[in-house]
Design an enzyme around this catalytic site. Structure first.
Site, PDB file in Angstrom:
ATOM      1  N   HIS A 123      39.303  74.931  18.035  1.00  0.00           N
ATOM      2  CA  HIS A 123      38.614  75.787  17.077  1.00  0.00           C
ATOM      3  C   HIS A 123      38.572  77.206  17.660  1.00  0.00           C
ATOM      4  O   HIS A 123      38.550  77.370  18.872  1.00  0.00           O
ATOM      5  CB  HIS A 123      37.193  75.230  16.934  1.00  0.00           C
ATOM      6  CG  HIS A 123      36.347  75.844  15.872  1.00  0.00           C
ATOM      7  ND1 HIS A 123      35.690  77.031  16.048  1.00  0.00           N
ATOM      8  CD2 HIS A 123      36.024  75.407  14.623  1.00  0.00           C
ATOM      9  CE1 HIS A 123      34.995  77.300  14.946  1.00  0.00           C
ATOM     10  NE2 HIS A 123      35.186  76.335  14.071  1.00  0.00           N
ATOM     11  N   LYS A 226      26.073  69.783  12.439  1.00  0.00           N
ATOM     12  CA  LYS A 226      27.194  68.891  12.162  1.00  0.00           C
ATOM     13  C   LYS A 226      26.801  67.430  12.303  1.00  0.00           C
ATOM     14  O   LYS A 226      27.612  66.531  12.079  1.00  0.00           O
ATOM     15  CB  LYS A 226      28.372  69.200  13.081  1.00  0.00           C
ATOM     16  CG  LYS A 226      29.034  70.527  12.729  1.00  0.00           C
ATOM     17  CD  LYS A 226      30.346  70.685  13.459  1.00  0.00           C
ATOM     18  CE  LYS A 226      30.817  72.106  13.494  1.00  0.00           C
ATOM     19  NZ  LYS A 226      31.408  72.555  12.229  1.00  0.00           N
TER      20      LYS A 226
HETATM   21  C1  LIG Z   1      35.643  71.558  17.174  1.00  0.00           C
HETATM   22  C2  LIG Z   1      34.665  72.642  16.844  1.00  0.00           C
HETATM   23  N1  LIG Z   1      34.279  73.501  17.802  1.00  0.00           N
HETATM   24  C3  LIG Z   1      33.381  74.463  17.567  1.00  0.00           C
HETATM   25  C4  LIG Z   1      32.827  74.652  16.331  1.00  0.00           C
HETATM   26  C5  LIG Z   1      31.853  75.759  16.123  1.00  0.00           C
HETATM   27  O1  LIG Z   1      30.592  75.275  15.792  1.00  0.00           O
HETATM   28  P1  LIG Z   1      29.458  76.256  15.296  1.00  0.00           P
HETATM   29  O2  LIG Z   1      30.047  77.057  14.181  1.00  0.00           O
HETATM   30  O3  LIG Z   1      28.363  75.367  14.854  1.00  0.00           O
HETATM   31  O4  LIG Z   1      29.064  77.104  16.457  1.00  0.00           O
HETATM   32  C6  LIG Z   1      33.196  73.788  15.299  1.00  0.00           C
HETATM   33  C7  LIG Z   1      32.645  73.968  13.944  1.00  0.00           C
HETATM   34  O5  LIG Z   1      33.319  74.201  12.965  1.00  0.00           O
HETATM   35  C8  LIG Z   1      34.134  72.767  15.563  1.00  0.00           C
HETATM   36  O6  LIG Z   1      34.527  71.912  14.603  1.00  0.00           O
END
Ligand SMILES: Cc1ncc(COP(=O)(O)O)c(C=O)c1O
Lengths: 408, 150
Positions: A123, A226
């Site tokens: 991500h 999530k």
């Molecule tokens: C694998 C992964 N890492 C990091 C994130 C980032 O999470 P957040 O937006 O809650 O900080 C996400 C969320 O979409 C994710 O799916």
């Protein structure tokens, strides 16, 4: 914990009021964020109604109550991931902040020529902070390739590890492909060259067991939203010895023991990393979400979701107009796909008009889209409340897509 | 469902699948990239504008949803052979139809075929798909940098 009894999905659905909306939504965007059960919503509103006072500050009963709940929440999170101590749990806004914290704080211990390994399925939250660090520190970012089937190429990983590797930072589960990475093995290998290992567990708590001691990871992060918790809160787990050696990330109130105009003394971890008034009500809300998951039993959840995943995979198999990405095994119910000849956004709009909420786009993983040579993907992702009937609706909607676009 | 059929009417599907004036121009006097970071839609518009500020030729390349492709296709058909002031006026008409949603009958008439994209206004998340190429055209004529929808 009530393990080994099958879940009653109909009962679970009663906990989620979004399902009572007049215009029923078939919510299949759980990898993005989940809906919230009543226990979490009530915990939040009760906290604000009856227990609200700033934490770690007031010498009065109400503040003590609030502080106790906040610290209990830390213990609940520690228990949930099997941490040795709640002192290893830092409350943060979510995964994004946690990774930024590690990059800017642990990152100060890195020098030019040091290497950080990430993977081709990360991500943006686990790419950009390292890029920023590399600009400041001159560290090198190495990227593990994917195999054809959408898993990490562990042979390539092994070849990237060397004495310059200081940190490996990898998603436990891909938010696009659904792949569950074998982080246990990867951690062993990283430790052999003396590198630390961060697990981006954003997609994990709602679906699979997380055990930081069994995995022996050095850092781990997740975001409450999530896994049925509130937004604006999550955790960074760090081994205590590591957190102790790290400089503060942000500074200000609540993280100091003494301040003069010349210098300040900082508290021990985790408080050292929690400057300012924290999201204490949300932390408490998150703890109730974790307890809710415990109540359902993570193994029961996995069993139910695996069943629904198998059902969905079978449906994909029967359709030659759909291209599904991601591995066949060791995966969760995240289905990224294309409808042949139709752009992902058109699919999303048509499904939306069928009451099916899915996501279309790059899923905050532009480099992965590039690797897969697609501009965008459609993604449906399962939560604990989803049913086979809802999956049938998804595929009905996909029939409409086909109808609209096949005007020959 | 009616709104959906309005959005994906035959002409839009047709232009989306087989966009007109698709491809690169060899010696463009103006060109402009457009990018919609939310969707990943990206396109590039190429123009030959003569000394009298008339658009002699226009083509585009890119990848995107049916709405963005159809919109770009209809745009190129509409502005070819027109003075850039007229073309800019049409961009304003198009914005009036979808963005400010305060459009006159005359403007709809001027937009001709492209007026079939009016249905997009019922889908807020898709408006940017439709306006991307129009932004790009406007910036190209003005000689400005990359158009984004953000
Ligand atoms: C694998 C992964 N890492 C990091 C994130 C980032 O999470 P957040 O937006 O809650 O900080 C996400 C969320 O979409 C994710 O799916």
């Amino acid at each position: 914990m009530s393990q080994n009894k099958s879940l009653n999905i109909e009962n679970i659905r009663k906990d989620f009021k979004y399902l009572a909306n007049e215009k029923q939504v078939i919510y299949l965007d759980n990898a993005s964020t989940t809906q919230k059960p009543d226990v979490v919503l009530n915990a939040l509103s009760d906290f604000y109604r009856y227990s609200n006072a700033n934490v770690h500050r007031g010498a009065y009963h109400l503040s003590e109550v609030a502080t106790a709940k906040y610290e209990q929440a830390r213990q609940v999170a520690a228990n949930f991931i099997h941490a040795q101590s709640s002192d290893e749990i830092v409350f943060v806004r979510g995964c994004t902040e946690a990774i930024n914290l590690v990059a800017s704080s642990f990152g100060q211990q890195l020098d030019a020529g040091d290497e950080v390994i990430i993977s081709a399925m990360e991500h943006h939250a686990n790419i950009v902070p390292w890029q920023m660090l590399s600009k400041v520190k001159g560290i090198k970012i190495r990227v593990i390739n994917l195999t054809e089937s959408g898993e990490l190429d562990l042979i390539h990983y092994k070849s990237l590890l060397n004495k310059h590797t200081k940190l490996v930072s990898i998603a436990h589960i891909s938010n696009v492909l659904g792949t569950i990475n074998d982080v246990g093995l990867m951690i062993e290998w990283a430790h052999e060259v003396g590198a630390k290992f961060l697990i981006d567990a954003a997609q994990s708590p709602a679906h699979i067991q997380v055990d930081v001691q069994a995995l022996d990871c050095d850092f781990l992060t997740f975001s409450a939203h999530k896994h049925y918790g509130p937004t604006g809160i999550g955790i960074l787990y760090g081994k205590h010895s590591l957190l102790e050696r790290m400089v503060p990330y942000q500074t200000g109130g609540s993280m100091i023991t003494s301040v003069t105009y010349e210098s300040s003394e900082f508290m021990s971890p985790p408080h050292k990393f929690e400057a300012g008034t924290p999201a204490y009500a949300e932390a408490y809300g998150m703890s109730q979400a974790l307890l809710y998951l415990n109540e359902l039993g993570i193994n029961n959840i996995k069993e139910a979701e695996d069943d629904l995943m198998a059902y969905t995979l079978e449906k994909f198999k029967q359709r030659d107009d759909l291209i599904l990405y991601g591995p066949k095994n060791n995966r969760i119910g995240v289905f990224s796909f294309l409808v042949k000849g139709v752009h992902a956004h058109d699919v999303a709009t048509i499904l939306d008009s069928h009451g099916v909420a899915i996501r279309a786009g790059h899923h905050c993983a532009m480099p992965l889209m590039h690797t897969l040579s697609v501009p965008a993907l459609v993604r449906a992702s399962l939560g604990v409340y989803n049913t086979k009937l809802e999956i049938d609706h998804l595929f009905d909607g996909l029939n409409t897509v086909k109808k609209i676009f096949s005007n020959e | 469902m009616n709104e959906l059929l309005q959005l994906y009417q035959q002409m839009i599907i047709d232009h989306g699948k087989c966009p007109r004036n698709f491809g690169e121009l060899e010696n463009p006097t103006h060109k402009q990239k457009g990018f919609n970071p939310l969707c990943g839609d990206q396109l590039e518009i190429f123009l030959i504008i003569d000394d009298n500020d008339v658009i002699q030729d226009v083509k585009f390349t890119g990848e995107g949803c049916a709405i963005s492709m159809a919109s770009a296709s209809m745009l190129t058909e509409l502005v070819k052979g027109k003075h850039i002031d007229k073309a800019n006026g049409l961009v304003e008409d198009f914005n009036a139809m979808l963005v400010t949603q305060d459009v006159s009958d005359e403007a709809m008439e001027r937009l001709g075929k492209a007026s079939v994209l009016e249905g997009v206004k019922e889908y807020p998340s898709r408006i940017k798909c439709a306006t991307l190429s129009w932004h790009a055209l406007k910036n190209a004529c003005a000689g400005e940098g990359e158009a984004t929808t953000e």
